[in-house]
Design an enzyme around this catalytic site. Sequence first.
Site: not given
Length: 124
Positions: A76, A103-105
């Site tokens: 994301i 994963t979220c960045i």
Amino acid sequence: MSVQKINSPDRPQAPMYSHAVKIPGLIFCSGQTPVDSTGKVVPGDVKAHTVQCLSNLTDVLKAAGSSWDKVVKVNIYLKSMGDFAAINEEYIKFLPDPKPARTCIQAGGLPHDVDIEIEAIAAV
């Protein structure tokens, strides 16, 4: 190795990429932004945009012969990490348990200045 490029008939076609690429055992879905079937950004806040991205990925997974039950990884990209809690509310409701790896960045910039983009990797 066999490589199949897939485009969902329910998503706008893009000349620069495929919606998904299928190789033996895996499907790599391109990032989906909160656009409707005509390619226009849907109105609403980041929660509505999260649901649209996930719905778009549902179309791509279906076209590739997979589903959320087979997703192994989600990435994301957010315009602002301040939206993290809001997107999680919709994400938790939308995806089946157990949830895939994720994963979220925060991204420096997203296409069409949208607030979220989501991509996925699924098993066949």
